[in-house]
Design a protein around this motif. Structure first.
Motif, PDB file in Angstrom:
ATOM      1  N   ASP A  51       0.825  -1.201   0.000  1.00 20.76           N
ATOM      2  CA  ASP A  51       0.000   0.000   0.000  1.00 20.76           C
ATOM      3  C   ASP A  51       0.864   1.258   0.000  1.00 20.76           C
ATOM      4  O   ASP A  51       2.026   1.230   0.395  1.00 20.76           O
ATOM      5  N   ILE A  52       0.260   2.340  -0.436  1.00 28.30           N
ATOM      6  CA  ILE A  52       0.896   3.654  -0.386  1.00 28.30           C
ATOM      7  C   ILE A  52       0.270   4.381   0.797  1.00 28.30           C
ATOM      8  O   ILE A  52      -0.942   4.593   0.830  1.00 28.30           O
ATOM      9  N   HIS A  53       1.087   4.723   1.764  1.00 28.78           N
ATOM     10  CA  HIS A  53       0.597   5.319   2.998  1.00 28.78           C
ATOM     11  C   HIS A  53       0.847   6.817   3.020  1.00 28.78           C
ATOM     12  O   HIS A  53       1.967   7.266   2.791  1.00 28.78           O
ATOM     13  N   ILE A  54      -0.202   7.557   3.304  1.00 26.17           N
ATOM     14  CA  ILE A  54      -0.117   8.996   3.497  1.00 26.17           C
ATOM     15  C   ILE A  54      -0.394   9.233   4.975  1.00 26.17           C
ATOM     16  O   ILE A  54      -1.381   8.715   5.505  1.00 26.17           O
ATOM     17  N   LEU A  67     -10.968  17.502   6.916  1.00 27.31           N
ATOM     18  CA  LEU A  67     -12.090  17.252   5.994  1.00 27.31           C
ATOM     19  C   LEU A  67     -11.682  17.518   4.550  1.00 27.31           C
ATOM     20  O   LEU A  67     -12.069  16.776   3.643  1.00 27.31           O
ATOM     21  N   VAL A  68     -10.887  18.544   4.327  1.00 26.98           N
ATOM     22  CA  VAL A  68     -10.382  18.828   2.979  1.00 26.98           C
ATOM     23  C   VAL A  68      -9.461  17.701   2.532  1.00 26.98           C
ATOM     24  O   VAL A  68      -9.532  17.238   1.388  1.00 26.98           O
ATOM     25  N   LEU A  69      -8.611  17.245   3.452  1.00 31.23           N
ATOM     26  CA  LEU A  69      -7.721  16.129   3.142  1.00 31.23           C
ATOM     27  C   LEU A  69      -8.520  14.891   2.750  1.00 31.23           C
ATOM     28  O   LEU A  69      -8.189  14.210   1.779  1.00 31.23           O
ATOM     29  N   LEU A  70      -9.592  14.602   3.483  1.00 31.27           N
ATOM     30  CA  LEU A  70     -10.411  13.424   3.175  1.00 31.27           C
ATOM     31  C   LEU A  70     -11.038  13.520   1.792  1.00 31.27           C
ATOM     32  O   LEU A  70     -11.090  12.523   1.059  1.00 31.27           O
ATOM     33  N   PHE A  73      -8.224  12.915  -0.594  1.00 32.92           N
ATOM     34  CA  PHE A  73      -7.833  11.507  -0.500  1.00 32.92           C
ATOM     35  C   PHE A  73      -8.852  10.627  -1.216  1.00 32.92           C
ATOM     36  O   PHE A  73      -8.479   9.684  -1.918  1.00 32.92           O
ATOM     37  N   TYR A  74     -10.125  10.932  -1.055  1.00 32.00           N
ATOM     38  CA  TYR A  74     -11.179  10.163  -1.732  1.00 32.00           C
ATOM     39  C   TYR A  74     -10.962  10.186  -3.245  1.00 32.00           C
ATOM     40  O   TYR A  74     -10.984   9.147  -3.903  1.00 32.00           O
ATOM     41  N   GLN A  75     -10.740  11.374  -3.796  1.00 30.99           N
ATOM     42  CA  GLN A  75     -10.519  11.504  -5.247  1.00 30.99           C
ATOM     43  C   GLN A  75      -9.273  10.719  -5.670  1.00 30.99           C
ATOM     44  O   GLN A  75      -9.287  10.021  -6.690  1.00 30.99           O
ATOM     45  N   LYS A  84      -3.646   4.358   1.429  1.00 33.57           N
ATOM     46  CA  LYS A  84      -4.144   4.328   2.811  1.00 33.57           C
ATOM     47  C   LYS A  84      -3.787   5.660   3.460  1.00 33.57           C
ATOM     48  O   LYS A  84      -2.728   6.220   3.187  1.00 33.57           O
ATOM     49  N   LEU A  85      -4.659   6.139   4.314  1.00 31.76           N
ATOM     50  CA  LEU A  85      -4.430   7.395   5.024  1.00 31.76           C
ATOM     51  C   LEU A  85      -4.320   7.093   6.513  1.00 31.76           C
ATOM     52  O   LEU A  85      -5.195   6.452   7.094  1.00 31.76           O
ATOM     53  N   ILE A  86      -3.231   7.552   7.112  1.00 28.29           N
ATOM     54  CA  ILE A  86      -3.004   7.377   8.543  1.00 28.29           C
ATOM     55  C   ILE A  86      -3.187   8.739   9.209  1.00 28.29           C
ATOM     56  O   ILE A  86      -2.542   9.709   8.819  1.00 28.29           O
ATOM     57  N   LEU A  87      -4.072   8.802  10.182  1.00 26.44           N
ATOM     58  CA  LEU A  87      -4.311  10.041  10.920  1.00 26.44           C
ATOM     59  C   LEU A  87      -3.865   9.844  12.373  1.00 26.44           C
ATOM     60  O   LEU A  87      -4.315   8.912  13.042  1.00 26.44           O
ATOM     61  N   ILE A  88      -3.011  10.727  12.818  1.00 21.27           N
ATOM     62  CA  ILE A  88      -2.508  10.667  14.190  1.00 21.27           C
ATOM     63  C   ILE A  88      -2.755  12.019  14.841  1.00 21.27           C
ATOM     64  O   ILE A  88      -2.399  13.049  14.273  1.00 21.27           O
ATOM     65  N   GLY A  89      -3.367  11.999  16.004  1.00 23.43           N
ATOM     66  CA  GLY A  89      -3.586  13.248  16.703  1.00 23.43           C
ATOM     67  C   GLY A  89      -4.458  13.063  17.926  1.00 23.43           C
ATOM     68  O   GLY A  89      -4.964  11.983  18.196  1.00 23.43           O
TER      69      GLY A  89
END
Length: 133
Positions: A51-54, A67-70, A73-75, A84-89
């Motif tokens: 996978d390609i991880h962002i 939300l803009v990132l999502l 990312f969807y497109q 794949k999108l990794i969100l940390i926070g």
């Protein structure tokens, strides 16, 4: 105290207290990749190297742009199924629930991963580095 010139300029605009605003850059120390094992990191985070991880490391606050990132990312995920999108926070004011709602709306549930704020950020950096060596 500001952690970027942008934030410093915003504070100056809001307060006009030039002498009271201090700029301290937000920096990270890049870990030595040799101190980590790529296979164990993949297993630990339940990821794979196909996978390609962002990865976005930012507290869950509206102005951080999740939300803009999502939407973006969807497109992008329509063009590449291996993204794949990794969100940390840290969740602030239950904003993570709004992010999760957007993920559900875009049907990205199996593409977006949340890691707790307590995750070792160096391991994420190293994991990303291993993928691109």
């Amino acid at each position: 105290t500001a952690n970027s010139i942008f934030i410093k300029n915003e504070l100056l605009e809001e307060t006009h207290h030039k002498k009271k605003i201090l700029l301290i850059y937000n920096g990270v120390e890049i870990p030595n990749i040799k101190n980590y094992n790529s296979t164990s990191l993949l297993k630990k985070f339940n990821l794979n190297n196909r996978d390609i991880h962002i990865c976005k490391i930012a507290n869950f606050i509206p102005y951080k742009g999740h939300l803009v990132l999502l939407e973006s990312f969807y497109q992008s995920s329509l063009l590449n199924k291996n993204l794949k999108l990794i969100l940390i926070g840290e969740d602030r004011n239950n904003y993570k629930s709004i992010i999760i709602k957007k993920i559900d709306e875009l049907k990205l549930n199996n593409k977006v991963l949340f890691f707790e704020n307590t995750v070792n950020i160096n391991e994420i950096f190293v994991f990303q580095a291993y993928l691109y060596l």
